[in-house]
Write a protein that holds these residues in place. Structure first.
Motif, PDB file in Angstrom:
ATOM      1  N   LYS A 165       3.544  -5.199   8.821  1.00 30.29           N
ATOM      2  CA  LYS A 165       3.994  -5.811   7.574  1.00 30.29           C
ATOM      3  C   LYS A 165       2.909  -5.673   6.504  1.00 30.29           C
ATOM      4  CE  LYS A 165       6.140  -9.720   7.532  1.00 30.29           C
ATOM      5  NZ  LYS A 165       6.515 -11.133   7.737  1.00 30.29           N
ATOM      6  N   ALA A 166       3.324  -5.424   5.274  1.00 30.68           N
ATOM      7  CA  ALA A 166       2.376  -5.251   4.180  1.00 30.68           C
ATOM      8  C   ALA A 166       1.520  -6.496   3.975  1.00 30.68           C
ATOM      9  CB  ALA A 166       3.117  -4.909   2.890  1.00 30.68           C
ATOM     10  N   THR A 167       2.061  -7.667   4.302  1.00 31.55           N
ATOM     11  CA  THR A 167       1.300  -8.910   4.143  1.00 31.55           C
ATOM     12  C   THR A 167       0.142  -9.000   5.137  1.00 31.55           C
ATOM     13  OG1 THR A 167       2.957  -9.990   5.552  1.00 31.55           O
ATOM     14  CG2 THR A 167       3.217 -10.220   3.170  1.00 31.55           C
ATOM     15  N   ASN A 168       0.144  -8.162   6.164  1.00 26.06           N
ATOM     16  CA  ASN A 168      -0.942  -8.134   7.148  1.00 26.06           C
ATOM     17  C   ASN A 168      -1.884  -6.960   6.928  1.00 26.06           C
ATOM     18  OD1 ASN A 168       1.547  -9.325   9.215  1.00 26.06           O
ATOM     19  ND2 ASN A 168      -0.389 -10.440   9.037  1.00 26.06           N
ATOM     20  N   LEU A 169      -1.821  -6.382   5.730  1.00 30.02           N
ATOM     21  CA  LEU A 169      -2.693  -5.260   5.399  1.00 30.02           C
ATOM     22  C   LEU A 169      -3.482  -5.549   4.130  1.00 30.02           C
ATOM     23  CD1 LEU A 169      -0.203  -2.287   5.994  1.00 30.02           C
ATOM     24  CD2 LEU A 169      -2.027  -3.040   7.530  1.00 30.02           C
ATOM     25  N   ARG A 170      -4.699  -5.081   4.096  1.00 30.79           N
ATOM     26  CA  ARG A 170      -5.518  -5.133   2.902  1.00 30.79           C
ATOM     27  C   ARG A 170      -6.021  -3.729   2.606  1.00 30.79           C
ATOM     28  NH1 ARG A 170      -3.367  -9.194   2.334  1.00 30.79           N
ATOM     29  NH2 ARG A 170      -4.182 -11.309   2.070  1.00 30.79           N
ATOM     30  N   VAL A 171      -6.044  -3.381   1.325  1.00 27.73           N
ATOM     31  CA  VAL A 171      -6.549  -2.069   0.914  1.00 27.73           C
ATOM     32  C   VAL A 171      -8.048  -1.996   1.186  1.00 27.73           C
ATOM     33  CG1 VAL A 171      -6.916  -0.531  -1.057  1.00 27.73           C
ATOM     34  CG2 VAL A 171      -4.786  -1.844  -0.870  1.00 27.73           C
ATOM     35  N   ASP A 206      10.227  -5.479   5.655  1.00 32.75           N
ATOM     36  CA  ASP A 206       9.959  -4.062   5.902  1.00 32.75           C
ATOM     37  C   ASP A 206       8.510  -3.848   6.337  1.00 32.75           C
ATOM     38  OD1 ASP A 206      12.571  -3.351   5.294  1.00 32.75           O
ATOM     39  OD2 ASP A 206      12.144  -3.257   3.152  1.00 32.75           O
ATOM     40  N   ARG A 207       8.215  -2.616   6.748  1.00 29.43           N
ATOM     41  CA  ARG A 207       6.919  -2.327   7.359  1.00 29.43           C
ATOM     42  C   ARG A 207       6.273  -1.078   6.773  1.00 29.43           C
ATOM     43  NH1 ARG A 207       8.438  -6.558   9.027  1.00 29.43           N
ATOM     44  NH2 ARG A 207       8.384  -7.405  11.154  1.00 29.43           N
ATOM     45  N   PRO A 264       0.834  -1.217   0.000  1.00 32.22           N
ATOM     46  CA  PRO A 264       0.000   0.000   0.000  1.00 32.22           C
ATOM     47  C   PRO A 264       0.860   1.255   0.000  1.00 32.22           C
ATOM     48  CG  PRO A 264      -0.736  -1.582   1.659  1.00 32.22           C
ATOM     49  CD  PRO A 264       0.594  -2.050   1.190  1.00 32.22           C
ATOM     50  N   PHE A 265       0.541   2.183  -0.893  1.00 28.97           N
ATOM     51  CA  PHE A 265       1.286   3.432  -0.990  1.00 28.97           C
ATOM     52  C   PHE A 265       0.847   4.371   0.128  1.00 28.97           C
ATOM     53  CE2 PHE A 265       2.513   7.484  -3.012  1.00 28.97           C
ATOM     54  CZ  PHE A 265       3.793   7.155  -3.446  1.00 28.97           C
ATOM     55  N   PRO A 266       1.748   5.243   0.663  1.00 25.40           N
ATOM     56  CA  PRO A 266       1.342   6.193   1.699  1.00 25.40           C
ATOM     57  C   PRO A 266       0.117   7.003   1.289  1.00 25.40           C
ATOM     58  CG  PRO A 266       3.726   6.159   1.538  1.00 25.40           C
ATOM     59  CD  PRO A 266       3.214   5.285   0.420  1.00 25.40           C
ATOM     60  N   GLY A 267      -0.841   7.076   2.207  1.00 28.88           N
ATOM     61  CA  GLY A 267      -2.106   7.739   1.937  1.00 28.88           C
ATOM     62  C   GLY A 267      -3.232   6.764   1.631  1.00 28.88           C
ATOM     63  N   ASP A 289       3.486   6.185   6.079  1.00 28.38           N
ATOM     64  CA  ASP A 289       4.856   6.141   5.594  1.00 28.38           C
ATOM     65  C   ASP A 289       5.245   4.683   5.355  1.00 28.38           C
ATOM     66  OD1 ASP A 289       7.319   7.005   4.787  1.00 28.38           O
ATOM     67  OD2 ASP A 289       7.917   7.874   6.708  1.00 28.38           O
ATOM     68  N   ILE A 290       6.408   4.489   4.756  1.00 35.92           N
ATOM     69  CA  ILE A 290       6.958   3.154   4.532  1.00 35.92           C
ATOM     70  C   ILE A 290       8.335   3.094   5.178  1.00 35.92           C
ATOM     71  CG2 ILE A 290       7.794   1.523   2.809  1.00 35.92           C
ATOM     72  CD1 ILE A 290       5.638   2.465   0.931  1.00 35.92           C
ATOM     73  N   ASP A 291       8.526   2.124   6.052  1.00 37.34           N
ATOM     74  CA  ASP A 291       9.790   1.971   6.779  1.00 37.34           C
ATOM     75  C   ASP A 291      10.654   0.939   6.046  1.00 37.34           C
ATOM     76  OD1 ASP A 291      11.691   2.256   8.823  1.00 37.34           O
ATOM     77  OD2 ASP A 291      10.865   0.542   9.906  1.00 37.34           O
TER      78      ASP A 291
END
Length: 350
Positions: A330-336, A311-312, A267-270, A293-295
């Protein structure tokens, strides 16, 4: 003695005056906390060079309440503008109160387009607030708009609508998409009731809302990579359909649709997201927030790229009851999140 002006107090407990011979006199000793409220102009007057005794050290204090140290809630003095030296420091709570009061006066005198200036511009240096202070005041401005000025009116002018759109754009710039969408949805509802579906103010809000609802993601694969617009999930969320890659000057006709595994989507910031599959922080599953943000950590070869496995994403959660600072997930634990809860259940979708 003919006094020609008052200059900024250079003692913690003194008020200085300057006579026509440029000689300084300490005319009274008063408690700084008993001084009447002074306008920012009073505190901006250049301090003249004097031979009189000065303070051993110039301790910053709030230019609004004149107090040194934290406010009643323990929050420290802040200054994120272009003020220099010991000037410009204030408690955030004091700035918010000042901005609300000044905003109401500007609204009555100059209209809605000017009432947000106190939330954006320091009245001392006349420059925009920056960083955390800017973000905090943007949030205060949203509350000011929704609670006190715009949203409690069933009929408002086009100028008010455009002022709300400007505020929503500022929130989008700060990657606070959820708040921006909620504000824009309210504005759409009000503009439709007040001006009609075909009015230019309604169309203006809809244009910004449509843009705000575009969900941007990043994909990094061997055969394709870049910035894409996420469209939907398929196969019970296992795959994500995207369109792109998006060029700097976007041309939708040149873009293609792809289907990628959801675990490869960043997911892109925002972008609004929802947590899922968390084990140690299971209480965050189902919670919605904005990616702020992206870490990205530097890799062994010195390169810096987002690795979905290590990364996170830095997520700010919308649920205020969580009382959390932004959390790294983690991006794998996020859904848009494509469709946010509609604050106007009776309003037609744009």
């Amino acid at each position: 003695m003919s006094l020609v002006g008052m200059v900024k107090c250079i003692k913690a407990d003194g008020a200085w005056l300057l006579n026509s011979c440029s000689e300084s006199y300490l005319v009274e000793e008063v408690c700084r906390h008993c001084l009447p409220f002074r306008s920012p102009t009073f505190f901006n007057i250049v301090a003249f060079t004097m031979s009189s005794p000065k303070r051993a050290e110039d301790i910053p204090s709030c230019w609004l309440c004149l107090e040194e140290g934290p406010d009643e809630g323990g929050a420290p003095l802040v200054r994120d503008c272009s003020c220099r030296g010991s000037s410009g420091f204030a408690h955030l709570s004091c700035i918010v109160k000042y901005a609300e009061s000044a905003g109401k006066r500007l609204y009555e005198r100059e209209g809605p387009s000017a009432c947000m200036d106190p939330f954006n511009i320091c009245p001392n240096c006349k420059q925009y607030y920056q960083n955390d202070v800017h973000k905090a005041l943007a949030k205060a401005c949203v509350d000011f708009v929704e609670e006190g000025l715009f949203m409690m009116k069933n009929s408002i002018s086009s100028a008010t609508i455009y002022a709300g759109v400007a505020l929503a754009k500022a929130l989008l710039d700060e990657r606070r998409t959820i708040e921006a969408e909620m504000l824009l949805s309210n504005l759409v509802d009000i503009s439709r009731r007040t001006h009609g579906h075909e009015h230019r103010s309604t169309k203006s809000v809809l244009s910004v809302l449509t843009s705000a609802r575009e969900r941007k993601v990043v994909v990094r694969l061997d055969d394709v990579s870049g910035w894409f617009q996420a469209l939907r999930y398929e196969n019970e969320g296992e795959d994500c359909v995207v369109q792109g890659p998006i060029a700097f000057e976007r041309n939708v006709d040149e873009e293609e649709q792809y289907s990628f595994e959801s675990t490869r989507i960043i997911p892109f910031p925002g972008t609004p997201v929802v947590c899922h599959g968390l084990q140690k922080a299971a209480h965050l599953n189902g919670k919605i927030g904005d990616v702020w943000d992206i870490d990205v950590k530097e890799k062994e070869d010195g390169s810096k790229y987002f690795d979905v496995d290590t990364d996170r994403c830095v997520v700010h959660f919308e649920d205020k009851s969580l009382n959390l600072a932004p959390v790294k997930v983690k991006a794998t634990n996020l859904r848009v999140v494509f469709d946010l809860p509609n604050p106007n259940a009776d309003a037609d979708d744009p």
